[in-house]
Structures are given as C-alpha cells and as structure tokens.
Scaffold this motif. Structure first.
Motif, PDB file in Angstrom:
ATOM      1  N   GLN A   1       9.725   2.730  -9.372  1.00 46.63           N
ATOM      2  CA  GLN A   1       8.755   1.768  -8.972  1.00 46.63           C
ATOM      3  C   GLN A   1       9.146   0.866  -7.939  1.00 46.63           C
ATOM      4  O   GLN A   1      10.535   0.777  -7.811  1.00 46.63           O
ATOM      5  CB  GLN A   1       8.001   1.262 -10.172  1.00 46.63           C
ATOM      6  N   ARG A   2       8.230   0.091  -7.737  1.00 44.69           N
ATOM      7  CA  ARG A   2       8.823  -1.191  -6.833  1.00 44.69           C
ATOM      8  C   ARG A   2       9.645  -2.134  -7.737  1.00 44.69           C
ATOM      9  O   ARG A   2       9.246  -2.364  -8.822  1.00 44.69           O
ATOM     10  CB  ARG A   2       7.448  -1.932  -6.378  1.00 44.69           C
TER      11      ARG A   2
ATOM     12  N   LEU B   1       1.255   7.141  -6.624  1.00 45.41           N
ATOM     13  CA  LEU B   1       0.150   8.187  -6.697  1.00 45.41           C
ATOM     14  C   LEU B   1       0.794   9.669  -6.536  1.00 45.41           C
ATOM     15  O   LEU B   1       0.512  10.607  -7.228  1.00 45.41           O
ATOM     16  CB  LEU B   1      -0.891   8.119  -5.792  1.00 45.41           C
ATOM     17  N   LEU B   2       1.435   9.883  -5.555  1.00 47.74           N
ATOM     18  CA  LEU B   2       2.274  11.173  -5.185  1.00 47.74           C
ATOM     19  C   LEU B   2       3.418  11.599  -6.122  1.00 47.74           C
ATOM     20  O   LEU B   2       3.662  12.622  -6.151  1.00 47.74           O
ATOM     21  CB  LEU B   2       2.942  11.001  -3.939  1.00 47.74           C
TER      22      LEU B   2
ATOM     23  N   ARG C   1      -8.394   5.842  -3.587  1.00 40.96           N
ATOM     24  CA  ARG C   1      -7.748   4.950  -4.550  1.00 40.96           C
ATOM     25  C   ARG C   1      -7.054   3.435  -4.052  1.00 40.96           C
ATOM     26  O   ARG C   1      -6.940   2.697  -4.537  1.00 40.96           O
ATOM     27  CB  ARG C   1      -6.736   5.770  -5.169  1.00 40.96           C
ATOM     28  N   VAL C   2      -6.524   3.743  -2.576  1.00 43.74           N
ATOM     29  CA  VAL C   2      -5.753   2.693  -2.105  1.00 43.74           C
ATOM     30  C   VAL C   2      -6.675   1.789  -1.114  1.00 43.74           C
ATOM     31  O   VAL C   2      -6.177   0.910  -0.446  1.00 43.74           O
ATOM     32  CB  VAL C   2      -4.440   3.086  -1.305  1.00 43.74           C
ATOM     33  N   GLY C   3      -7.874   2.228  -0.816  1.00 45.93           N
ATOM     34  CA  GLY C   3      -8.842   1.798   0.118  1.00 45.93           C
ATOM     35  C   GLY C   3      -8.293   1.989   1.489  1.00 45.93           C
ATOM     36  O   GLY C   3      -8.404   1.043   2.342  1.00 45.93           O
TER      37      GLY C   3
ATOM     38  N   ILE D   1       1.009  -1.126   0.000  1.00 51.04           N
ATOM     39  CA  ILE D   1      -0.064   0.035   0.084  1.00 51.04           C
ATOM     40  C   ILE D   1       0.859   1.305  -0.131  1.00 51.04           C
ATOM     41  O   ILE D   1       0.693   2.248  -0.751  1.00 51.04           O
ATOM     42  CB  ILE D   1      -0.995   0.132   1.024  1.00 51.04           C
ATOM     43  N   ASN D   2       2.008   1.268   0.722  1.00 48.18           N
ATOM     44  CA  ASN D   2       2.802   2.355   0.843  1.00 48.18           C
ATOM     45  C   ASN D   2       3.344   2.625  -0.648  1.00 48.18           C
ATOM     46  O   ASN D   2       3.656   3.850  -0.950  1.00 48.18           O
ATOM     47  CB  ASN D   2       4.013   2.260   1.467  1.00 48.18           C
ATOM     48  N   TRP D   3       3.520   1.542  -1.447  1.00 51.97           N
ATOM     49  CA  TRP D   3       4.084   1.835  -2.657  1.00 51.97           C
ATOM     50  C   TRP D   3       3.169   2.391  -3.529  1.00 51.97           C
ATOM     51  O   TRP D   3       3.328   3.196  -4.460  1.00 51.97           O
ATOM     52  CB  TRP D   3       4.616   0.289  -3.430  1.00 51.97           C
TER      53      TRP D   3
END
Lengths: 151, 151, 151, 151, 151, 151, 151, 151
Positions: free
Chosen positions: C144-145, C13-14, C28-30, C6-8
C-alpha cells in the motif's frame, strides 16, 4: 548378564521372529520344546525379555508422515510433560536425554494438519524441532552377544 | 489402509504381545483359529505387518550406555555411510532425517571405551553429537486406528 | 515512486483481483476504460507492475507438503546453484539472503519420497534445513501507499 | 486433484498472465470463451484457484529493503501474534512453520528506521532474526502438472 | 600508564573535541600553550594518543545502510583475508576476535545492491552473518582515568 | 549528500588528522583559511561532521583487555538497558542491531576481575557472549566519496 | 611473580611429585633441607602454592562416567547456584566462564541413573549440556617458567 | 573398587594434603607409619592413586588469563592434534569429549598477545571457541566414598 550360549541363540531367534513356536525354536537350538519354554519364562521373569511386538507399517495405517520431534522443556514443566506424553497417541517412542533439547520423540502423523495439532499440544511444555524421517536405514536390529575384544 | 475393525483388533493384540497363539487371538476377537491365521497372513503379505520382535533389555546384555547419536554427514559421504552403518552392531535404529544433522541413530554401548571406538568409526563420515538416554518415557506404543475427527 | 493517488487505487485493485476488466476498474476510480488501459500500460512499462498471477492451492494439485527449505551453500557452489535452481519445479520461490544460510526456498512436494528426492538434489550444493509450513497466516498482502509519518 | 489436461493448460496460462481474457485463453486451449468461463468458475468454486494478484515492484513503491524476518514466539504468545500480524502492513507473507523459530515473514520496509519500528512491534511476541533479501532467484513459479514418475 | 592528572585532563578534552587549540586547552587545565604542546607531543610519541579523527555521518555521505558483518574464516584463509580487507572501502573497522566467527567488521553501504557486492567479495574467505545497525546507543565514549576501587 | 569535490577533500583531511589548522587545510585544497572555516562550519551545522576525537591507546591507560560483548536482551528489558548502558564507563561503543543478540558493545577492561564485574551488571538485562579482541585489522578508516560504478 | 630460578625448580618438582621430601628436593636443587622448607613455606604464605593433592583414578572408585556439564544459568539463579554447587559431591571442578553457557563443571558419576539424578538437581538452575569424556589427552601439566620471547 | 574404610580415609587425607607424612597419616587413621606406607604403595601400584601434585596459582606465575578453549577438529586432523597438543605448554588439561566440539582445553596465558599466538597454532586443527574463566567455584574437590543409596 546372559552368559549361556543357548540362551543367546534363543534371544536372537526371538528378536528375528517373535512368533516362532517353542517347538521350532527347540529344533533350531537342539532342545526340547518344554526346555525352551522354561528358559524363555526365566528370561522374561528376570526382565531380560521385556515383551514381544508386531511391527506395523505406519503408511498402511494411513499416516503420511513419520517424524522425530525434540523438545527443550521449559523450566518446571518436565514432570507434567512426562505424565501427559504417555497419553499422546501420536508418540510411538519417547526418551529423556542429555542436552538442552531434553526430550526426543518418534511420532507418526496423519497429515500436515495433524502435525500442527500435535505441535499445538506440545508447545505448552517447551520449544520443538521437527525432523521429517526420509527413510529407515536400520530398523530394530537384534542385540547380539558381546564378542568384541576389550582393550 | 486397514478399514476392517476386526483386523484392527488383531493388529492391536499382536503389537501388545506378538507371541499370542492364533487360537488365543481368535477367542478374543470372536473368530476361528484358521480365520485368524488367514487374516494375519494377508496383512503380512500386504506389508501391513513388517515383522515380530522380542524386546530385550540392553542392560541385561551388559550394555552400560544407551544413546542417541546424530550425524551431520560430510558432503559426498552420505551414500557410503548408508552402506556401512548397516554393519555397525551398536546401531539398533538409524533414520535419515531432514535438517543439518541428517542421520539419527539409537545406539547401545558396553562402556565409555566402546563409545570412543564407535565415534572413531563414525567421525570419518561426519560430525557427531551424543545424547545419553536417561530414561524411557514411552516405548513401542501400539499404532491405533484413526478415531480422530478431521477438521 | 508512485505519487499519483489514482494510480495507487488502480494498483490496489489489481493486487486484490488482477482479472478486473479495465472498464470495471475505471468505474471504481472514476476514469474511462481507455484512460485506465493507458495508466496500467505505463506502470507495466516502468516496471512498477511486474506481472499478474493466479494463485493456485497446492493441495488441490496433489501436493501433500509445503515447506521452507534453507540452504547454507558450500564455498564456491553459489553460482552453480543459482543456475540449477531455476530448473527445479518444486521451488516456487527462491531468494538469496544475508546470513550463514544464504538461500531460502518455498517448496511444494507431492509426499515424503518427493521430499527425499528434492533434498538429494540440493545437498550437492550445501547443507539444508526443512521447515514444514503448518498454516498460512498472511498471504500475498497488497503493498500500500506509504502513509506512515516519518520521524 | 486436477486430472483434466485442458484445465491444467488453463491454470498454467492464468499463472503466467492472470489478465488474459477468456477469449484469448479459449483460443490457446481450443475452447469457446463461455466454456473457458465455466471451467474457471468451477475451479474458483472448488478452491483450486484462490485468487489473482498483480505483482508490484517494492522498490517502485519506495521500499528500500525487503527482508525475511523469523520469530521464535514466546510461550503463550502465539495466538495473540497470529491475530495482530494480520494488521501489520509491512508483512507481505507470513507462515507458521515447524522449528524453534516458528514464524517466518516476508517484509518490505521503507528504510532502516522503519526496520527498527517493525522490530519494536514484533519483539513483544518473540525473538527475531532478520535476513536482508539480496536478490530474487525464482519468483512465483507456476505450479505444474505432476509428470514425475513415482517410485 | 598515564599517572599525571593534568595529562588525563588534556586527554579527556582531546577526546571530546580534538580541534581545541592548545591555547584553549591550556586555559582549561591551567597551563601555558607551549606547555600543552609539549605534553601532547610527548603523549603522541609514547603512542598514548594514536591520532585525531573527524567523525562523519554515513547517511550524509549517501550510505543507506550501516551493518556489523561477522566472518567465520575458512581454514587457511585468515592471512589472505587480513591482507585484502585493508583494501575494502566499505569496512570502517575490522577486528580479529576469539570465537568461531573470528572476524568482525563495521561496514557502511550505499544500498542493498552494494551489500550483495560486498558479500560476494567476502564469501570467498568465509561464512558471513549480517546484522543491520538499527541505532547508535553509545558512540566513541571517552576513555577515562581508572577511579574504580580494586578488589 | 556531499557533492562538492573540495568539501570531500576537506572531509578526508579532517578524518586523517582532525588537528590540522584551517590554514594548513586551506593550503592543501587551495582555499583561504576563512573559506575553509566557513565550509567546515556549514558541514558541522548540517550534521555531516558529528565531532572530532583523539584516539587513545587503551593499553596505555591500563586496560589489559578489549572485547566485543553481545547481549540477547530479555523480553521487556531493552528500554531499561538502553538507558543504563549510557552510564557504563567500560562501554566505548554500543549499537542496537538486528538478530537474536540485539545489542553489541565494544568494551575496555582493566583485567579479568573487571570483566566479571561488568558481566555481573549486564546479565541482569540479558544473555552475554564475550569475544576478546586479538588484534585491530582496520581502525577508523576514512569514509570516502562514492566513486563506485552503479549497476 | 616468581623470579628466582631455584624457586622455579622447586615448584616444578612439587608439581611433578608433591610427596618428595624436603631433603630430596634439596639434593636436586642444591640446597639444605631447612632452606627448602623455608622457601616452600614462603611460597605457601604468598599464595603461590595453593595446596597439594593426590590424583585419584575415578574408575578405581566405582565411577563409570566422567563428563563435562555446562550450564546456561536462568536469570537471577546464578548466586543460588554458586552456593549450592559447593555441596554437590559429583562436581570435581566448577568454573564461572564468559559465554551464554556461563558455568562449566567436571563431574564424576557412578552410572546412567546417577547422571539423571545429577541433571534433575541442576536443571532447576539452568539449561544443561553433557559431554562424556572419552579420554584424557593432557592432565595436570606443570606450569612452567615463562621462557617465551615477548613481541 | 576401594572397599576398605581405612584406605578411603587415607585417600581422603592425601587428596586434601598430599604432603602429610606417613607418620601423620598413621596417627589420624590409627595405623603405624610402615602400615600406611604399605597401603599407599599398594594403591599406587593398582593405579588407584595416579600421582601427587602441588597446585600453583597461575597469576603468581605471571599469567593474566585462564581460559577454556574448545576445538571442533577438522575431519582427519584429530590424530595429529592429539599428538601435538601434548607439547603445548599453555594447555594445563585437555580432554577428548563427545559433541561437535570434540576437544576441550584448560589454558593459561600471559596476556592477549599470547592468546592470539595460541589460537594461531590451534586453528590449523579446527575451529575454536574461547571462554575466559571469571572465577573458580569448586576446585579439585576430593573424590569420596560412594555413600549414595542406589535406586
């Protein structure tokens, strides 16, 4: 080689201001206007004088950038390039020189996009380097008589 | 920027042959001679036209070699060089440019000894590279009106 | 290293739009808005997020040129340069890198005169090379991850 | 070009912290929140503001190396490269520049193996040079109003 | 020069595995253990064998990076550098070579910060270039008998 | 990573003299010979120790020249070269590195003719540069424990 | 290798003036003329003496320029070039050397046009660099006996 | 410039074998021996012929290496170098040339140690590059009459 001193004086005047009238030149070198006309005609015929050109400020004509662009021409692409470069309006001067970078051009450009377009055309013939001209230090100096003592 | 179409025609004519009379220019662009005189005067005053020069063949004046010489100026020696180069008669054109080699000169030389003398003067200010000019491909092309479509 | 999925998502998004509200990110991430706030705060505190910046078009602010300028710093001049460059407004980014040219800068400039002024300041510290930026190909891509399989 | 002083203040604030609320920005520049919203919207529409991005620490995301990689693209391979580079996740920024090395990239890499994999992909398009980034000296400096006196 | 074939066999075995016992070597070359001891002793005394070393994996000892660093030593700084480099623990091998870059080093480094520290030490003696080692292709190959036909 | 202090002592001893017996190593680090055997076996299995090699003097084996040869591999020729170089007996070490010259080799040669033969083989794969090794400054230094204070 | 001291004296005399008669040489080294003849014959047969040449001033034969031209031969073009260069009358000396520029030539040229013609022939085989020779500092120094103390 | 055809024949013969007697030369060009003597004397006096030298094989005199060494002379060190190089016995030929590397030398060396000693002497005057000569392709070709058609 020009050996006549008066011819050298005429050449110097024409390099400084090509729009001087023959009468005015005559006054300065001590000849009649027709005599000046004849001497100039002769030097033109001999190829000593190759032409007369007004020198225009590229910024006054909307060009933001003036640059030196060198080209290391790809093997086998020199002749096609020597043909096509004659049609590139951005190229004010172009010499073939010794060295790995065997073409050097003086180029005027409207802006950064124009520079990209120009490079797009040229990289089909070789590798380029671009040097932005920051300022003119000497510009179109007159060629003078050889007064240097030889060793 | 020059927007007037007739002025552009005059500029083009003067770049091709700076010794055309105002009367002749007037005939070609459809103006009276005094009108041409006035327009040229104005473009000179605005700095659009920087001068008029006869173009001399360096070989006809006894110079065996024409070369491009670049200079990578030593730290702290740029200003003194910019002063002194104005007095070097061999240097026909000199620009300050971007890049490690930050000065570029167009030089005419009597012979190989003259080249050595010239380099002796210049190496006190920086490192030099010499490229012999083998041939002219484009020379003093006229700057033309911007008719290029912009993106 | 960020391991939480979720942090990713939040980081992604940021990086795409730093002005999303926490409520919108939460949708968006719930997560609830306060939960998002807390997670972002934590990543800021850990230094994972270093800041948020609007990305401005340099041409819209009157800069004709954007360039990469590299510097081969003179012996003993690296430290003074690292100090003074922080005050150069033209320099948007500056890295110290390996190689003979040990400084690389991203620079925005009003025009050719500004470029000359900038180089005048910098050549007191080393030799420069200037590369005009012709176009952006990738700009501020999101990190990205790591989903790459390791050998 | 941005001429309004308040707009410049807003731009500066957004470059320093893109997550400021419109209300907070309004307080600082002396406008209502809706007025700020409208001005920002306008600058976004005009392309003055191109986006807002969080700035992430690459080490916090497991990348041991950050590097500048330049590419001297092979003849005829520029266009394919400009396409494919958009899909390379390692490439955070990529510019086309003047010079023999005509592409410059900012790259983040997990480790030495990742660097080898990246170079394996890129050498199909040209010759590479790799400069490891040793430290950031200036990072994402704000573009400011032109207050420089012009010559 | 080693002319004896058995000595060459011993040298080859010791280059492949320096921890073979003399007895084991003797078995393979058809000599008694004391005879092997004597031959090895002689080759050590003559300087044919300079030593025996275990080959350690630098990653197993916590070094993220292995690099080739070249140095173009400043005028007058070669001797001081040749002294001090013997004390640099990062430097596994160092040769003086012909060329403008006259020192070449094989270096192991813990990480990017360590690389910066190392370069900080070395740039007091000259200009550096850093090449990250991507992979080993040949490592410590055995020197073999000259079986090449001479022209 | 090796954390045990005794293992580091063993590694150091084996790097200095790989022919020390386990009994002798045990005496120096305060362990029984079987304990040393076991520890060494473990470090071999883990790949910490990659091998043991006698270090031979290339001149004693009739090689007049030792050189660093770099290779800028032609496009598409890297993989074939990485295969074939493993069979070149002159090449004692070979690394793939970052940079335009992407292969670096340590080579021993019988004489100038041998150098020409070697270059004849290699130029089918790329452009070479040859640097004669003038002297060894540091040779096979031991990798030591990381005792450096981290920033 | 020449070990006889008298032979060395003869070699030195012949390097200084190859047109000395055997009788004159005999007088200087204290031998009869036939003895000198025999010794010279032997050194010719052994290939110690490769020939005798008059040294001509290139300017006296109408050549304005003497230059060093290096060639970075294109892949696969080395052998054809080594063949064809033997027929180039401008090339006084030509060596194959180590380095990226793998051919070096000493060339005499009538003038700038001749230089262009010569480069036109050579660029079909590789990239050229041209260095004009400014002056001779040492020319055809005699090879002398090795009197240097060996380390 | 030599215009006489017989003189050219004599020059060619003397370039091919400087030890031909005047009688032998006379037979080949159809002159008496005294006539040949007189012509040669005249060409020596005019400086057309600068000398006669035996060409010695450097390997036969114990030199393992022949190399081209270039020097980029430090600022202010050119004159001292031009003096001292005349005393360096290793230097067979030395020219001052155009370019950043402004000295080029042909050097013969006993071995690798000798090369290091030589470089130790030279690096006090500038930066060196060393190119080992792999083979002679053209050696001391005769200068011939200009039979080339001029454009």
């Amino acid at each position: 080689m020009i050996k006549d001193e008066i011819n050298w004086s005429i050449l110097l005047l024409l390099q400084q201001n090509a729009r001087l009238t023959n009468a005015e030149i005559g006054r300065r070198v001590g000849l009649s206007s027709p005599a000046v006309t004849e001497r100039i005609k002769k030097m033109e015929d001999l190829g000593v004088i190759k032409g007369y050109a007004a020198n225009i400020d590229h910024r006054a004509t909307g060009h933001q950038l003036k640059a030196i662009v060198t080209l290391k021409v790809f093997s086998g692409r020199l002749k096609p390039f020597l043909e096509i470069v004659r049609g590139f309006k951005e190229v004010v001067n172009c010499y073939r020189i010794t060295g790995v970078e065997n073409i050097i051009m003086e180029v005027i450009l409207f802006d950064q996009n124009h520079l990209e377009e120009f490079i797009d055309k040229v990289i089909q013939y070789g590798e380029t380097r671009t040097h932005i001209i920051l300022s003119n230090v000497v510009e179109n100096r007159e060629i003078q008589r050889n007064t240097r003592k030889r060793v």
